[in-house]
Design a protein around this motif. Structure first.
Motif, PDB file in Angstrom:
ATOM      1  N   LEU A 137      17.330   8.823  -4.206  1.00 18.07           N
ATOM      2  CA  LEU A 137      17.183   7.374  -4.072  1.00 18.07           C
ATOM      3  C   LEU A 137      15.910   6.927  -4.787  1.00 18.07           C
ATOM      4  CD1 LEU A 137      18.103   7.014  -0.293  1.00 18.07           C
ATOM      5  CD2 LEU A 137      19.594   6.562  -2.254  1.00 18.07           C
ATOM      6  N   ARG A 138      15.968   5.787  -5.420  1.00 18.79           N
ATOM      7  CA  ARG A 138      14.818   5.242  -6.142  1.00 18.79           C
ATOM      8  C   ARG A 138      14.606   3.783  -5.736  1.00 18.79           C
ATOM      9  NH1 ARG A 138      14.632   9.884  -7.030  1.00 18.79           N
ATOM     10  NH2 ARG A 138      14.389  10.991  -9.023  1.00 18.79           N
ATOM     11  N   PRO A 139      14.091   3.542  -4.506  1.00 13.06           N
ATOM     12  CA  PRO A 139      13.875   2.144  -4.080  1.00 13.06           C
ATOM     13  C   PRO A 139      12.984   1.408  -5.069  1.00 13.06           C
ATOM     14  CG  PRO A 139      13.546   3.677  -2.253  1.00 13.06           C
ATOM     15  CD  PRO A 139      13.647   4.502  -3.494  1.00 13.06           C
ATOM     16  N   ARG A 140      13.374   0.167  -5.391  1.00  8.60           N
ATOM     17  CA  ARG A 140      12.565  -0.610  -6.330  1.00  8.60           C
ATOM     18  C   ARG A 140      11.229  -1.008  -5.731  1.00  8.60           C
ATOM     19  NH1 ARG A 140      17.900  -4.096  -7.958  1.00  8.60           N
ATOM     20  NH2 ARG A 140      18.926  -2.414  -9.101  1.00  8.60           N
ATOM     21  N   ARG A 164       0.818  -1.216   0.000  1.00 12.45           N
ATOM     22  CA  ARG A 164       0.000   0.000   0.000  1.00 12.45           C
ATOM     23  C   ARG A 164       0.848   1.261   0.000  1.00 12.45           C
ATOM     24  NH1 ARG A 164      -3.416  -0.654   5.202  1.00 12.45           N
ATOM     25  NH2 ARG A 164      -4.055   1.459   4.562  1.00 12.45           N
ATOM     26  N   LEU A 165       2.167   1.118   0.080  1.00 10.54           N
ATOM     27  CA  LEU A 165       3.053   2.279   0.165  1.00 10.54           C
ATOM     28  C   LEU A 165       3.771   2.514  -1.156  1.00 10.54           C
ATOM     29  CD1 LEU A 165       4.721   1.582   3.632  1.00 10.54           C
ATOM     30  CD2 LEU A 165       2.956   3.285   3.134  1.00 10.54           C
ATOM     31  N   ARG A 166       3.876   3.771  -1.535  1.00 13.39           N
ATOM     32  CA  ARG A 166       4.700   4.136  -2.692  1.00 13.39           C
ATOM     33  C   ARG A 166       6.128   4.370  -2.206  1.00 13.39           C
ATOM     34  NH1 ARG A 166       2.913   6.426  -7.355  1.00 13.39           N
ATOM     35  NH2 ARG A 166       4.544   8.010  -7.180  1.00 13.39           N
ATOM     36  N   PRO A 167       7.144   3.843  -2.905  1.00 12.58           N
ATOM     37  CA  PRO A 167       8.538   4.024  -2.451  1.00 12.58           C
ATOM     38  C   PRO A 167       8.925   5.482  -2.302  1.00 12.58           C
ATOM     39  CG  PRO A 167       8.417   2.341  -4.165  1.00 12.58           C
ATOM     40  CD  PRO A 167       7.060   2.961  -4.085  1.00 12.58           C
ATOM     41  N   ASP A 168       8.527   6.345  -3.272  1.00 13.07           N
ATOM     42  CA  ASP A 168       8.899   7.752  -3.183  1.00 13.07           C
ATOM     43  C   ASP A 168       8.194   8.433  -2.011  1.00 13.07           C
ATOM     44  OD1 ASP A 168       6.435   7.467  -4.388  1.00 13.07           O
ATOM     45  OD2 ASP A 168       6.706   9.152  -5.768  1.00 13.07           O
ATOM     46  N   GLY A 169       6.959   8.007  -1.715  1.00 15.50           N
ATOM     47  CA  GLY A 169       6.264   8.582  -0.575  1.00 15.50           C
ATOM     48  C   GLY A 169       6.908   8.194   0.743  1.00 15.50           C
ATOM     49  N   LEU A 170       7.444   6.980   0.825  1.00 16.62           N
ATOM     50  CA  LEU A 170       8.113   6.538   2.041  1.00 16.62           C
ATOM     51  C   LEU A 170       9.435   7.289   2.225  1.00 16.62           C
ATOM     52  CD1 LEU A 170       8.111   4.715   4.469  1.00 16.62           C
ATOM     53  CD2 LEU A 170       9.051   2.867   3.054  1.00 16.62           C
ATOM     54  N   VAL A 171      10.150   7.546   1.123  1.00 15.66           N
ATOM     55  CA  VAL A 171      11.381   8.345   1.199  1.00 15.66           C
ATOM     56  C   VAL A 171      11.062   9.733   1.746  1.00 15.66           C
ATOM     57  CG1 VAL A 171      13.186   9.479  -0.157  1.00 15.66           C
ATOM     58  CG2 VAL A 171      12.611   7.094  -0.617  1.00 15.66           C
ATOM     59  N   ARG A 172       9.994  10.344   1.250  1.00 16.51           N
ATOM     60  CA  ARG A 172       9.616  11.671   1.739  1.00 16.51           C
ATOM     61  C   ARG A 172       9.231  11.620   3.213  1.00 16.51           C
ATOM     62  NH1 ARG A 172       8.324  16.584  -0.165  1.00 16.51           N
ATOM     63  NH2 ARG A 172       8.573  15.958  -2.345  1.00 16.51           N
ATOM     64  N   HIS A 173       8.518  10.575   3.629  1.00 20.81           N
ATOM     65  CA  HIS A 173       8.120  10.448   5.031  1.00 20.81           C
ATOM     66  C   HIS A 173       9.345  10.346   5.930  1.00 20.81           C
ATOM     67  CE1 HIS A 173       5.663   9.330   8.485  1.00 20.81           C
ATOM     68  NE2 HIS A 173       6.493   8.319   8.700  1.00 20.81           N
ATOM     69  N   ILE A 184      11.758  -0.363   3.926  1.00 21.57           N
ATOM     70  CA  ILE A 184      11.307  -0.850   5.228  1.00 21.57           C
ATOM     71  C   ILE A 184      12.352  -1.783   5.828  1.00 21.57           C
ATOM     72  CG2 ILE A 184       9.620  -2.383   6.315  1.00 21.57           C
ATOM     73  CD1 ILE A 184       7.494  -1.121   4.519  1.00 21.57           C
ATOM     74  N   GLU A 185      12.942  -2.633   4.994  1.00 22.28           N
ATOM     75  CA  GLU A 185      13.967  -3.557   5.471  1.00 22.28           C
ATOM     76  C   GLU A 185      15.187  -2.801   5.996  1.00 22.28           C
ATOM     77  OE1 GLU A 185      15.930  -7.746   3.881  1.00 22.28           O
ATOM     78  OE2 GLU A 185      14.587  -6.585   2.610  1.00 22.28           O
TER      79      GLU A 185
END
Length: 766
Positions: free
Chosen positions: A195-198, A161-170, A204-205
């Motif tokens: 950063l561009r997490p796949r 449910r999470l977007r990688p770019d949104g998690l980076v911003r958080h 999270i890891e």
């Protein structure tokens, strides 16, 4: 095959280097003595090499017949073997279970810096950006447990449910919030957004793995960051032992409270050292580099310290005085030999010892340190050795004023090679506001007081402990009497007459060389060094000779006419970018000095297909940045542009970032897989090629060739593996030539110093 370009900046230990090449660990130690060996990166947790530099080195090393495996061809190189091993090695899983709460941080490091790092970086982020993420996470975990708990809650969210770019911003917003709460400039998103997490699961890891890490891990990763970000000499961090010595000299152990100020903060290591020395009341600092300023704030917080930090200028003396309060102690590692803009806010009569020269800010920094002190405060300032003996008229005048007014209390000559990215000779000055006489200065020669840890040379423990004690006792020491220190150092107290006799020199050797036993001790030390160097050179000669012996097995015949099968001809301009050196108006004689941080290569430095820049003139880092177009990179080739058309030379890894002068061309390969640098160097060194260049040179008094003409030179190019074999063979002979010439010079030096020692005092000349 795995993406080699994406892994190019991966770091390898010596053991990993050996496993990749299929050799035993001692072989790497032997190879380290050879010219062009990959540059060692000294990090807090050991010595490392980049994968790209290792593969490039191994590509140039043919495997001797006796060491080849049954399935390896006669022209096999260690590079080919290494790539084969990487392709067929068992795949490391891209997902691993994060070690449980009781796991060691070493396991967490292996996990975080393995394939997971590549997955989180994506295609845009660098390894330094990823390390910034780890540092931010450790900072929040250690310094703000409540915020860390909220961040850990996110890891329990369904990652789909999470977007990688949104998690980076958080994550960035959480880190910035903690930074602001501690008075540290925020803005980490500008770094982490690269950063561009796949997948969000990857990030999270990482967060979960960082839950095991603490202040020691922060220090190790910060050291690795400084290498990955390739911080220049103006931003690299002060070695811990030097920071401890500086704090010990200016902060009394038996004093409570007080303020400490660092005008050029770097990574905050000087303020950390100050806080270890005593329970200070306030620490503060500033930096023009926002990224390292944030890291300094994080580092101090991780170690339980609160600091007043703020963005500053490259010229802090131009700031209004109300921006800072006087400090009881100032600790300063300024950028050396910088040239600032002509306009200065501070007027000439505001400088405590006189206006500094406009071409060099060394004396501006030390005067700023003095101006930042309370009436009874002291400052420890790192300065180049040249600053203490400079013949520049303005610097001599300032130095005289400082000495005569009692502003300099001690000068310590530090060992060479203990500062990252710099071989400059460095001294430590202890200064204060002007004080009534009598004026005496403690001089300490600590150049031999060095040790070694897993990351390289360091200032010895004896120096860190004994020199501050000696400084405390200096007023009770007699003038002019040599003092021997444990660990190989020596010291002397010089009075006003001695200081005037040397023209107010601030180099310890000018006061120690005339003391009893000093000459004999120095000659004995010189002889030992010369003989040790001779033994080292002999070992290098033996290694070079052995490599040349291996050439006997190579095929040495070619067809009598025409190109061999698989060869082709390309114009030089199709395989290299040809750049002429800067004009004299951009890089003239007045721009060059003997003590700048960036050497300038001239035609006279091209010898035996190498750059031998002993005694080269240098320029400031600021000017070098302005001339970035003319900086050198490893495996560039320099050719003479005008004058005597000598052989070209290849740029080695330790000459990365140097500049080249007006009468040279720089050839930079367009594609690494098109032409091998050592093969191209060999081709351009051929007598027939040099004749072609001379025949096309114009000019009557001084011949010169244009870049356009040089670009039309047709280069005969074999397949890349054959190029590497030819290049490696010619390199072996070049190494042998250099080794024998260096050995001859070392023999001459050893003979001269030994003769001086053996016959001292027996010759009387009229």
């Amino acid at each position: 095959m795995r993406d080699e370009q994406g892994n190019a900046d991966r770091l390898l230990s010596r053991n990993e280097f050996a496993r990749l090449a299929g050799v035993k660990r001692p072989t790497i130690t032997k190879w380290a003595r050879l010219q062009g060996f990959p540059k060692v990166l000294h990090l807090a947790d050991g010595e490392y090499f980049t994968l790209a530099s290792v593969l490039e080195w191994l590509d140039r090393r043919p495997i001797p017949a006796k060491n080849r495996a049954a399935d390896e061809p006669a022209d096999a190189t260690y590079g080919r073997r290494a790539r084969h091993r990487r392709v067929h090695a068992p795949e490391t899983p891209t997902r691993r279970t994060t070690p449980a709460g009781g796991g060691s941080s070493d396991l967490a490091h292996d996990h975080l810096l393995g394939p997971l790092a590549e997955s989180v970086r994506g295609g845009a982020g660098s390894q330094a950006d990823y390390l910034s993420l780890l540092l931010c996470l450790i900072f929040v975990r250690v310094a703000a447990r409540d915020e860390w708990a909220r961040l850990m809650e996110v890891t329990g969210t369904d990652s789909d449910r999470l977007r990688p770019d949104g998690l980076v911003r958080h994550v960035s917003e959480r880190v910035d919030q903690v930074l602001r709460s501690r008075g540290v400039p925020s803005g980490v998103y500008s770094v982490l957004e690269r950063l561009r997490p796949r997948a969000a699961e990857d990030l999270i890891e990482v967060i979960r793995a960082c839950d095991q890490l603490g202040d020691d891990d922060f220090d190790a990763l910060l050291s690795r960051f400084s290498t990955e970000r390739r911080l220049g000499s103006a931003d690299y961090f002060t070695p811990e032992e030097v920071a401890r010595l500086m704090a010990g000299l200016v902060i009394a152990e038996d004093t409570e409270g007080g303020t400490v100020y660092d005008p050029y903060l770097r990574g905050g290591e000087l303020l950390r050292a100050a806080s270890r020395t005593r329970q200070v009341q306030t620490v503060g600092g500033e930096s023009p580099n926002r990224e390292t300023l944030r890291l300094a704030g994080m580092s101090l917080a991780v170690h339980g310290l609160t600091a007043r930090l703020r963005p500053g200028r490259d010229t802090p003396w131009d700031e209004p005085d109300e921006h800072r309060s006087p400090a009881d102690a100032v600790l300063l590692n300024p950028p050396f030999n910088r040239q600032r803009p002509m306009a200065r806010r501070r007027s000439d009569n505001e400088w405590p010892f006189g206006p500094p020269p406009r071409h060099n800010d060394n004396y501006a920094w030390v005067q700023h340190a003095v101006s930042s002190l309370t009436s009874g405060g002291r400052a420890a300032v790192l300065m180049t050795s040249q600053a203490g003996v400079s013949s520049d008229e303005e610097e001599r005048r300032i130095r005289k004023e400082m000495v005569e007014k009692g502003a300099i209390e001690a000068v310590v000559a530090l060992p060479a090679h203990i500062f990252p990215l710099s071989d400059a000779a460095v001294m430590l000055w202890v200064v204060r506001r002007p004080a009534p006489g009598p004026h005496r200065i403690l001089f300490v020669d600590a150049r031999a007081m060095s040790g070694k840890d897993q990351a390289g040379p360091v200032l010895s423990r004896e120096a860190v402990e004994s020199i501050p004690k000696l400084f405390t006792d200096r007023l009770r020491l007699p003038e002019g009497e040599r003092i021997e220190l444990a660990g190989g150092g020596s010291a002397i107290v010089a009075g006003a007459d001695a200081l005037r006799d040397t023209g107010h020199s601030l180099h310890p050797s000018d006061y120690l060389k005339g003391t009893r036993g000093a000459a004999r001790s120095a000659r004995s030390e010189d002889t030992a060094v010369s003989l040790a160097e001779l033994a080292d050179m002999r070992s290098r000669v033996s290694t070079a000779d052995s490599r040349v012996e291996e050439l006997r097995t190579l095929p040495l015949t070619r067809p009598s006419s025409g190109l061999p099968s698989g060869w082709r001809r390309l114009a030089l301009e199709d395989i290299c970018l040809i750049q002429a050196g800067p004009s004299y108006s951009r890089l003239g004689t007045d721009d060059r000095t003997k003590d700048g941080p960036v050497p300038v290569v001239m035609p006279r430095h091209l010898r035996d297909r190498r750059i031998v820049a002993t005694g080269a003139e240098c320029v400031s880092e600021e000017l070098a940045r302005k001339l970035a177009k003319f900086r050198l990179s490893p495996y560039d080739i320099l050719c003479v542009r005008s004058g005597a058309m000598t052989e070209p030379a290849l740029v080695e890894t330790n000459q990365d970032g140097w500049l080249f002068g007006a009468n040279l061309f720089r050839l930079r390969r367009i594609g690494a897989e098109t032409v091998d640098p050592w093969y191209l160097l060999g081709f351009l060194s051929l007598a027939t090629v040099r004749e072609w260049i001379e025949d096309r040179s114009t000019g009557t008094a001084v011949p010169f060739i244009t870049g356009q003409t040089l670009g039309r030179l047709m280069v005969s190019i074999p397949p890349i593996d054959e190029q590497r074999g030819i290049g490696a063979s010619l390199r072996a002979l070049d190494d042998q030539i250099a080794a024998h010439r260096n050995f001859a010079r070392a023999s001459e030096q050893a003979r001269a110093t030994l003769a001086e020692q053996l016959m001292e005092g027996v010759v009387t000349l009229p």
